[in-house]
Scaffold this active site. Structure first.
Site, mmCIF file in Angstrom:
data_model
loop_
_atom_site.group_PDB
_atom_site.id
_atom_site.type_symbol
_atom_site.label_atom_id
_atom_site.label_comp_id
_atom_site.label_asym_id
_atom_site.label_seq_id
_atom_site.Cartn_x
_atom_site.Cartn_y
_atom_site.Cartn_z
ATOM 1 N N HIS A 248 -4.973 -2.283 6.776
ATOM 2 C CA HIS A 248 -4.765 -3.236 5.675
ATOM 3 C C HIS A 248 -6.073 -3.935 5.309
ATOM 4 O O HIS A 248 -6.089 -5.134 5.061
ATOM 5 C CB HIS A 248 -3.735 -4.281 6.067
ATOM 6 C CG HIS A 248 -2.355 -3.741 6.307
ATOM 7 N ND1 HIS A 248 -2.057 -2.930 7.370
ATOM 8 C CD2 HIS A 248 -1.202 -3.911 5.631
ATOM 9 C CE1 HIS A 248 -0.771 -2.615 7.320
ATOM 10 N NE2 HIS A 248 -0.235 -3.196 6.287
ATOM 11 N N HIS B 183 5.946 -3.319 10.818
ATOM 12 C CA HIS B 183 4.799 -3.937 11.496
ATOM 13 C C HIS B 183 4.442 -5.308 10.904
ATOM 14 O O HIS B 183 3.323 -5.793 11.069
ATOM 15 C CB HIS B 183 3.594 -2.988 11.474
ATOM 16 C CG HIS B 183 3.119 -2.611 10.091
ATOM 17 N ND1 HIS B 183 2.714 -1.339 9.770
ATOM 18 C CD2 HIS B 183 2.989 -3.326 8.949
ATOM 19 C CE1 HIS B 183 2.351 -1.300 8.498
ATOM 20 N NE2 HIS B 183 2.506 -2.498 7.981
ATOM 21 N N HIS C 124 9.909 -3.120 0.854
ATOM 22 C CA HIS C 124 9.380 -4.439 0.530
ATOM 23 C C HIS C 124 8.299 -4.338 -0.538
ATOM 24 O O HIS C 124 7.695 -3.285 -0.722
ATOM 25 C CB HIS C 124 8.851 -5.188 1.758
ATOM 26 C CG HIS C 124 7.628 -4.629 2.439
ATOM 27 N ND1 HIS C 124 7.574 -3.369 2.989
ATOM 28 C CD2 HIS C 124 6.416 -5.169 2.682
ATOM 29 C CE1 HIS C 124 6.376 -3.179 3.545
ATOM 30 N NE2 HIS C 124 5.647 -4.251 3.368
ATOM 31 N N GLU D 247 4.997 2.563 2.653
ATOM 32 C CA GLU D 247 4.546 2.760 4.037
ATOM 33 C C GLU D 247 5.490 3.654 4.840
ATOM 34 O O GLU D 247 5.151 4.079 5.937
ATOM 35 C CB GLU D 247 4.425 1.400 4.747
ATOM 36 C CG GLU D 247 3.256 0.567 4.261
ATOM 37 C CD GLU D 247 3.193 -0.814 4.921
ATOM 38 O OE1 GLU D 247 2.153 -1.463 4.822
ATOM 39 O OE2 GLU D 247 4.195 -1.252 5.532
HETATM 40 FE FE LIG Z 1 1.963 -3.100 6.025
#
Ligand SMILES: [Fe+2]
Lengths: 279, 120
Positions: free
Chosen positions: A59, A12, A193, A240
């Site tokens: 977030h 995303h 990441h 995530e």
């Molecule tokens: Fe994210």
């Protein structure tokens, strides 16, 4: 009875939103990424699901640390989008499905998932970007949505095994919803990441490839990781992947792969999409 | 297995990685609360006009204020900042996540991008 026709899991990454808004899908940098969604779009076109249950992580738009639920289910008639602080576009609200949301909430509590319940919820890029990727021609799309937020901001995060079990419970909830609607479960985030720390820029292709395979054939194997082990293997924000695992948990039938695509890097991230059919 | 005992997480169990556990969340509460306020364009404007005064209005410590005005990401992390919120602060100055990565790893932007691509 409502039926889960499949699970779609996707990165995303915020910059995806700007690439779409600026029409960059054909640029050399973006083309391999967007091409990876084409087979999934054909499948969606063919299947025309009525409802999307979207497992995503906030977030710092809707939730702050003063009041941070581990799992939260939306029960709003619509889901607004808002300024996230760094220039992503704000869109008209996404369509909710409060009647079914309350059914899911009641069923989850009955199955011992004591989730938070939200009659207002603002969606950030973690919800918006996958929706724009999967329904590129209409924003917002006609599909009704039920957002489910999973905490990935504040440790302790929910255990991967618990996220998988949440997905299973959502699968049960959908199966007992008395319409013949078609439901797709979406899990957003990842893949590997890390944005913060001296290890920023960390990507782990081998681990991501293992996850893609395991999500198809052996999702239980991923439930053995602790949250910290996911951070070690997939990077701080690569954790995530728990949303992917939750989405996979909702599939209770015979699962087959419709399509998968993987591309390094988009922004700081290994970008992935995986579409699984549930028969 | 890495044992997950929350209070001990902040000793870097994973090198170069700041685990945002309860201890860090307490330490960085005001800093993150300030960054959360940057979801509003009006607050971003107020901050940009008078950064130090804006930090004071959120009761940041002297160290945190220095880290903020220096845009020193590692220092902000060490002082309890969480990257999801800090990104809203660095975004005010047009910094992308690649800029943040380059700063934290001590690489140039091009070197950092090359490092990302080399992992394909
Ligand atoms: Fe994210």
């Amino acid at each position: 009875m409502a039926r889960i026709i499949g699970a779609l899991t996707s990165s995303h990454i915020p910059s995806i939103g700007n690439a779409i808004s600026n029409g960059k899908q054909g640029d050399a940098y973006w083309k391999p990424f967007f091409d990876g969604y084409k087979p999934v779009l054909r499948w969606l076109e063919q299947e025309q699901p009525d409802v999307a249950v979207v497992l995503y992580n906030d977030h710092g738009l809707n939730f702050f640390l003063n009041n941070l639920p581990t799992f939260a289910v939306g029960a709003a008639p619509e889901y607004i989008t808002k300024d996230e602080g760094w220039g992503l576009p704000v869109f008209p609200p996404y369509k909710g499905y409060p009647e079914m949301s309350w059914h899911v909430i009641e069923s989850l509590i009955e199955q011992d998932f004591d989730i938070a319940m939200c009659q207002e919820m603002a969606m950030d890029h973690a919800f918006i970007n996958p929706m724009r990727l999967f329904w590129p021609d209409e924003n917002p799309p006609k599909i009704k949505t039920i957002p489910v937020a999973i905490n990935t901001v504040q440790f302790p995060l929910p255990k991967p095994s618990r996220c998988y079990a949440l997905g299973k419970a959502i699968g049960n909830a959908v199966a007992s919803w008395p319409t013949d609607e078609k439901v797709v479960v979406i899990g957003t985030g990842g893949m590997s990441h890390q944005l913060d720390g001296e290890r920023a820029g960390f990507i782990n292709k081998k681990f991501d490839e293992m996850c893609m395979e395991a999500l198809l054939n052996d999702p239980e194997s991923l439930t053995k990781f602790s949250s910290l082990e996911l951070v070690r293997e997939a990077g701080a924000q690569g954790a995530e992947i728990i949303m992917w695992l939750a989405a996979r948990g909702a599939l209770q039938g015979k699962v087959s792969r419709i399509h998968s695509s993987y591309h390094i890097p988009i922004s700081n991230t290994a970008a992935g999409v995986l579409a699984l059919a549930n028969n | 297995m890495i044992a997950a005992h929350s209070v001990q997480l902040t000793k870097q169990l994973i090198p170069g990685t700041y685990i945002f556990d309860g201890r860090m969340a307490m330490k960085g509460y005001n800093l993150n609360r300030m960054c959360y306020s940057f979801n509003s364009a009006e607050n971003r404007k107020k901050f940009k006009a008078f950064p130090e005064a804006y930090c004071h209005s959120f009761n940041l410590t002297r160290e945190q204020i220095h880290a903020v005005t220096d845009l020193d990401v590692l220092r902000m992390l060490q002082l309890g900042g969480n990257i999801y919120y800090l990104a809203k602060l660095t975004g005010i100055y047009g910094m992308t996540v690649q800029d943040l990565g380059a700063q934290q790893t001590g690489l140039s932007l091009d070197e950092f991008r090359a490092m990302l691509a080399s992992q394909a």
